[in-house]
Enzyme design. Structure first.
Site, PDB file in Angstrom:
ATOM      1  N   SER A 210       0.849  -1.192   0.000  1.00 20.13           N
ATOM      2  CA  SER A 210       0.000   0.000   0.000  1.00 20.13           C
ATOM      3  C   SER A 210       0.880   1.235   0.000  1.00 20.13           C
ATOM      4  CB  SER A 210      -0.895   0.020   1.237  1.00 20.13           C
ATOM      5  OG  SER A 210      -0.113   0.213   2.403  1.00 20.13           O
ATOM      6  N   ASP A 211       0.386   2.313  -0.597  1.00 25.01           N
ATOM      7  CA  ASP A 211       1.010   3.595  -0.303  1.00 25.01           C
ATOM      8  C   ASP A 211       0.747   3.852   1.181  1.00 25.01           C
ATOM      9  OD1 ASP A 211       2.263   6.041  -0.422  1.00 25.01           O
ATOM     10  OD2 ASP A 211       1.167   6.749  -2.180  1.00 25.01           O
ATOM     11  N   TRP A 212       1.509   4.766   1.758  1.00 30.81           N
ATOM     12  CA  TRP A 212       1.460   4.948   3.207  1.00 30.81           C
ATOM     13  C   TRP A 212       0.083   5.469   3.655  1.00 30.81           C
ATOM     14  CZ3 TRP A 212       5.178   2.563   1.438  1.00 30.81           C
ATOM     15  CH2 TRP A 212       6.285   2.168   2.176  1.00 30.81           C
TER      16      TRP A 212
ATOM     17  N   ALA B  63      -2.684   4.287   2.411  1.00 36.82           N
ATOM     18  CA  ALA B  63      -3.637   4.209   1.294  1.00 36.82           C
ATOM     19  C   ALA B  63      -4.579   3.030   1.474  1.00 36.82           C
ATOM     20  CB  ALA B  63      -2.905   4.080  -0.036  1.00 36.82           C
TER      21      ALA B  63
END
Ligand SMILES: *[C@@H]1O[C@H](CO)[C@@H](O)[C@H](O)[C@H]1NC(C)=O
Ligand SMILES: *[C@@H]1O[C@H](CO)[C@@H](O)[C@H](O)[C@H]1NC(C)=O
Ligand SMILES: *[C@@H]1O[C@H](CO)[C@@H](O)[C@H](O)[C@H]1NC(C)=O
Ligand SMILES: *[C@@H]1O[C@H](CO)[C@@H](O)[C@H](O)[C@H]1NC(C)=O
Ligand SMILES: *[C@@H]1O[C@H](CO)[C@@H](O)[C@H](O)[C@H]1NC(C)=O
Ligand SMILES: *[C@@H]1O[C@H](CO)[C@@H](O)[C@H](O)[C@H]1NC(C)=O
Ligand SMILES: *[C@@H]1O[C@H](CO)[C@@H](O)[C@H](O)[C@H]1NC(C)=O
Ligand SMILES: *[C@@H]1O[C@H](CO)[C@@H](O)[C@H](O)[C@H]1NC(C)=O
Ligand SMILES: *[C@@H]1O[C@H](CO)[C@@H](O)[C@H](O)[C@H]1NC(C)=O
Ligand SMILES: *[C@@H]1O[C@H](CO)[C@@H](O)[C@H](O)[C@H]1NC(C)=O
Ligand SMILES: *[C@@H]1O[C@H](CO)[C@@H](O)[C@H](O)[C@H]1NC(C)=O
Length: 869
Positions: free
Chosen positions: A287-289, A291
């Site tokens: 995941s993006d941070w 996200a």
């Protein structure tokens, strides 16, 4: 019956003509379940060997150990921006994940490389690969295992998208080819690359809910939905991801915003269907941070690793995976085989790339030599966290310098202004905020959120702290002294510019450094929340140029910019005799400008974007919140991005995509097209059917009573663990989990025509046509030379119409005066294919393909054609 069929066909045709006629369709993304497991497509022996070892390791892990590998330990709970849990019993160390796309974030004694958009203007596979290798090398030496680079999303739909400088180009072909080189370069150094952000992350506005509510958009109820039609998704936005997968990228990062009404890290169509099934991706999705917005739903939709470990909120220690993943297996909602696959997908590329984690020798959270080991918990005592190791060397310096030199684009050069002729120039005055390091120094605040000096990079998580930056002013001064040229000038930009005029009048030549900046919406600079508010120059740049030019007929402008800028206020001014443009070029931007101005190096860069005459020629951002609080961004221009849009709408830009002048006279000759095969098929052949590999039997069966904190662990505050406090937490009052529509846990045995190998159906990547020509440098300068090849597809099928021309080949060569070189563009089957929505597959149309070769997307020297029957 015939009438009915006809009617149906007409309806279909209408739907295809305007994919957005049914806007409600975009509130829903099609299901694709289950997450395809690793190892279902044939791979090379190295992947196979890595997979076998990984499977053996996973079979010997307990549930808790597996969960540990899938989840970050929480924000600031380790030296890197992302740190995974460990499995000490099996010697598995924490993995260090670190930003970012142009160097090592939060680290000292590192190189600041040219930004993505900057290196893209070299149109050089080799320079991108060398930059990747240099970045990999520095990351390895700092102890980084996984570097969050490269970027192909944003692709660059918006001229003023805040992060387009981190990626390469809005042309998917160029972005894809360069991303593949970046991956190969990085991963050759035993560091894993991460291609990001998948997909449709084209603007900063409304990408995250809390962040943008915090900026005062209180009515926002959900992150923006990027609504992209099927064909555009495949031909434009997913395209470069496939190149990265084909280059064996180990990881893909999913994005913050929604895609067609479904959260990016929870989009089964994209992650399961497109990435894992069709592209045959063998690595893991992180995941993006923050996200990740759901637990079970994201895992089922294909997310394999949660970063930074905290789930919905920064640094609160409450995960969406971690102990919740433990719980969801124990309560029967997630099959353990899914967790096995998540961990196998993480360990396999680690083994494939021979990554041996070493303790990171820097801290992202403090510059002090000693500090807490677990900074976020203020725990782990007084240990050495920063060893201050200088990871730069000749090799990495050269890669950054070569990239910066080759990136400069010469836009205008009249009256033989450039290169500067020392016999005519005794004194040179230098102007503009962009000429000198700002008042705070090169490192100007958290995440480079500043704009008071020369532009080195944009701001946000994609930035790094420059170690030794030389400003254009200092570099020019140093260079000019060799020719006894004196240097003066001022950076004054506001107010009464009469002093600027006086100094300009007094110089034999004037050079003005102007700029335009943007960044990630974690920060605001001069009212720009990541995305740029406008395309004009910052710091009153237009007025400074005009003031300088009003008194000097020998005015040279150097533009450093994160993306397209409007140059209309002065570009036609006859006193502005030369203009150079570059993206943020990192440590060596100043030196590169000096070398080019003085002709030590000839300019060879080409614009990786179009510079318009009118800002309204670009695709606008979505910046308004609708009444329902759910911003919908319909990508109605489809595949017509950048130059394709200008070509299709017959809009004349100021400087077109691919444009860039030379000091030398370059000629292209002898164009020919040759078929790689006597007959090029119209459709993909059926690939190998997926096979589910035999997996070793799990040695451990999860037990509820083994899922609680062991007695020897004294939990750190807000640290993310795989353990539950108590077995009573396992079962809730719910008896049945509301699985998504179309959910199944059975791996499919059906063959997807687009799949079958790493990178998709292997036939996509077969050579179809070779385009060859020669290129010559008639002098008077030795120079890098970029040639470009565009193809016009057949246009007789209304459903499959394409942009008038598409880039399908590019090459950069180094040519000494008088040298000639042969150029070969390998046009693969995929490069001639369009996505047929009805077929749900690729197709190479029959008919005539016109080939254009030359110096830009509009300046063609030679044309030819070939016909597919
Ligand atoms: C599991 O790992 C342990 C510890 O390294 C080792 O002793 C054991 O032989 C392994 N078991 C299997 C089945 O690989
Ligand atoms: C999980 O990782 C942590 C470090 O983050 C470690 O202390 C713990 O022992 C690991 N748990 C298991 C079950 O391996
Ligand atoms: C199982 O646990 C997960 C994670 O906490 C939760 O989301 C899910 O609803 C639970 N399933 C049931 C049936 O309670
Ligand atoms: C570390 O140093 C840089 C300057 O080199 C500074 O910008 C940054 O804020 C410092 N970080 C911390 C956490 O103090
Ligand atoms: C940390 O350790 C160093 C020596 O290693 C010592 O000089 C210093 O006082 C210690 N700091 C704290 C806060 O304990
Ligand atoms: C520069 O000036 C010095 C001293 O006047 C002289 O020796 C040198 O030859 C000059 N160099 C050039 C390139 O004109
Ligand atoms: C465009 O934005 C820059 C940077 O915020 C600002 O300096 C400039 O005044 C703006 N230009 C216009 C025309 O609003
Ligand atoms: C160009 O420079 C000259 C001074 O050399 C000045 O007289 C003239 O007005 C300038 N022209 C423009 C268009 O600024
Ligand atoms: C730019 O285009 C818009 C819309 O087409 C038009 O209204 C405007 O006058 C144009 N501006 C310039 C400077 O040409
Ligand atoms: C470049 O070289 C070619 C071949 O010698 C010549 O025909 C052409 O005129 C030259 N162009 C320029 C601008 O010098
Ligand atoms: C365990 O207990 C701590 C302290 O009460 C709490 O903060 C944490 O959320 C609990 N963990 C779980 C998995 O419920």
């Amino acid at each position: 019956m015939l009438a009915f069929v006809l009617l149906l066909t007409m309806l279909l045709a209408a739907a295809l003509a305007d994919p957005f006629s049914d806007k409600d369709a975009y509130k829903h993304s099609p299901p694709y379940y289950p997450a395809p497991e690793i190892g279902r497509v044939p791979t090379d022996l190295r992947w196979r060997a890595a997979l076998k070892v990984a499977q053996g390791m996973v079979a010997n892990m307990t549930l808790l150990e597996k969960v540990n590998i899938t989840t970050g330990t929480g924000w600031e709970m380790g030296p890197c921006v992302g740190n995974t849990g460990t499995v000490e019993r099996l010697g598995i160390k924490s993995l260090c994940l670190q930003d970012g796309p142009l160097g090592i974030r939060f680290a000292d004694l590192i190189t600041t490389f040219p930004a993505g958009i900057t290196i893209a203007s070299t149109f050089s596979r080799q320079l991108v690969r060398e930059r990747g290798a240099a970045m990999g090398r520095e990351n390895r030496r700092k102890g980084v295992d996984i570097t969050l680079s490269p970027v192909v999303g944003p692709l660059g739909r918006h001229a003023n998208g805040g992060r387009i400088w981190e990626g390469f180009s809005a042309d998917p072909y160029l972005a894809g080819k360069l991303a593949a080189e970046a991956v190969t370069g990085i991963q050759g150094q035993n560091v894993m690359a991460v291609v990001k952000h998948m997909v449709g992350n084209e603007q900063e506005h409304f990408r995250q809910l809390g962040e943008w509510q915090g900026f005062g958009f209180k009515d926002l109820k959900q992150p923006l939905s990027s609504n992209i039609d099927d064909r555009t998704l495949n031909e434009a936005y997913l395209w470069p991801f496939a190149d990265a997968v084909r280059a064996n990228v180990g990881s893909v990062m999913c994005s913050y915003q929604q895609i067609n009404g479904s959260q990016g890290c929870q989009n089964a169509h994209i992650l399961n269907g497109k990435l894992k099934e069709e592209m045959g991706f063998q690595g893991f999705v992180m995941s993006d941070w923050l996200a990740q917005r759901s637990g079970v739903a994201s895992v089922l939709a294909g997310l394999d690793m949660s970063m930074p470990g905290d789930g919905l909120v920064w640094a609160d220690g409450v995960p969406l995976m971690g102990y919740e993943l433990t719980r969801s297996v124990l309560n029967g909602t997630i099959d353990e085989s899914r967790v096995d696959d998540m961990v196998t997908r993480i360990l396999t590329p680690i083994l494939y790339l021979s990554i041996t984690p070493t303790d990171p020798n820097f801290s992202s959270w403090t510059n002090d030599t000693t500090s807490y080991k677990y900074y976020g918990a203020k725990a782990g005592g007084n240990v050495t966290v920063n060893r201050h190791i200088d990871v730069r060397d000749q090799y990495t310096t050269k890669a950054a310098l070569d990239g910066a030199n080759a990136a400069l684009v010469l836009l205008k050069n009249e009256k033989k202004t450039l290169p500067l002729n020392p016999t005519n120039i005794g004194n040179l005055n230098i102007f503009g905020i962009g000429s000198k390091t700002g008042p705070l120094g090169a490192v100007c605040g958290e995440n480079m959120q500043c704009s008071d000096g020369a532009l080195i990079e944009g701001w946000g998580s994609g930035s790094v702290y420059p170690t030794d930056y030389q400003s254009p002013y200092d570099a020019i001064k140093e260079r000019a002294s060799k020719d006894n040229i004196t240097i003066g000038g001022t950076t004054q930009s506001w107010g009464n510019l009469s002093n600027v005029e006086i100094l300009s009048a007094a110089a034999d030549a004037s050079v003005v450094f102007v700029l335009s900046d943007s960044g990630e919406s974690t920060g605001i600079v001069d009212g720009n929340i990541g995305d740029r508010n406008n395309l004009t120059l910052w710091h009153n740049g237009d007025e400074v140029v005009k003031a300088v030019a009003s008194k000097n007929p020998n005015t040279i402008v150097v533009v450093t910019t994160v993306g397209p800028v409007n140059l209309e206020k002065w570009i036609d001014n006859p006193n502005v005799t030369a203009v150079l443009l570059t993206g943020p070029a990192g440590d060596f931007g100043g030196r590169a400008a000096a070398s080019i101005l003085f002709g030590d190096i000839a300019p060879s860069g080409k614009l990786p974007f179009t510079i318009a005459k009118n800002d309204t020629d670009y695709i606008p951002l979505t910046t308004k919140i609708p009444e329902d609080g759910l911003p919908q961004d319909y990508f109605t221009e489809g595949t017509l991005l950048d130059y394709k849009r200008f070509d299709e709408n017959q809009v004349t830009p100021r400087f077109e995509f691919g444009y860039g002048l030379s000091y030398s006279n370059i000629t292209v000759e002898n164009l020919e097209a040759r078929y790689a095969f006597p007959s090029i098929p119209e459709f993909l052949p059926t690939p190998f059917a997926p096979s589910n590999p035999n997996k070793p039997k799990n040695a451990f069966t999860p037990h509820a009573n083994e899922s609680v904190f062991p007695s020897d662990i004294d939990p750190l505050n807000k640290y993310v663990y795989p353990y539950l406090n108590d077995t009573s937490e396992i079962f809730s009052n719910e008896t049945h989990y509301p699985y998504p529509e179309g959910y199944s846990s059975e791996q499919s045995n059906s063959t997807n025509i687009n799949g079958g190998a790493v990178g998709g159906n292997p036939a996509l990547w077969l050579s179809a046509v070779y385009i060859v020509h020669s290129v010559s440098n008639y002098g008077p300068y030795d120079t890098g030379v970029v040639t470009q090849m565009y193809i016009a597809f057949p246009q007789d099928n209304d459903d499959l119409k394409t942009a008038p021309r598409q880039l399908r080949g590019f090459e950069r060569s180094e040519l000494k005066v008088g040298e000639r070189q042969g150029i070969l563009y390998d046009v693969q089957w995929r490069d001639l294919a369009v996505w047929d929505v009805k077929l749900q597959s690729w197709r190479v149309q029959r008919g005539e393909y016109k080939v254009y070769v030359g110096h830009s997307s509009r300046d063609f020297v030679l044309t030819t054609s070939f016909t597919l029957k």
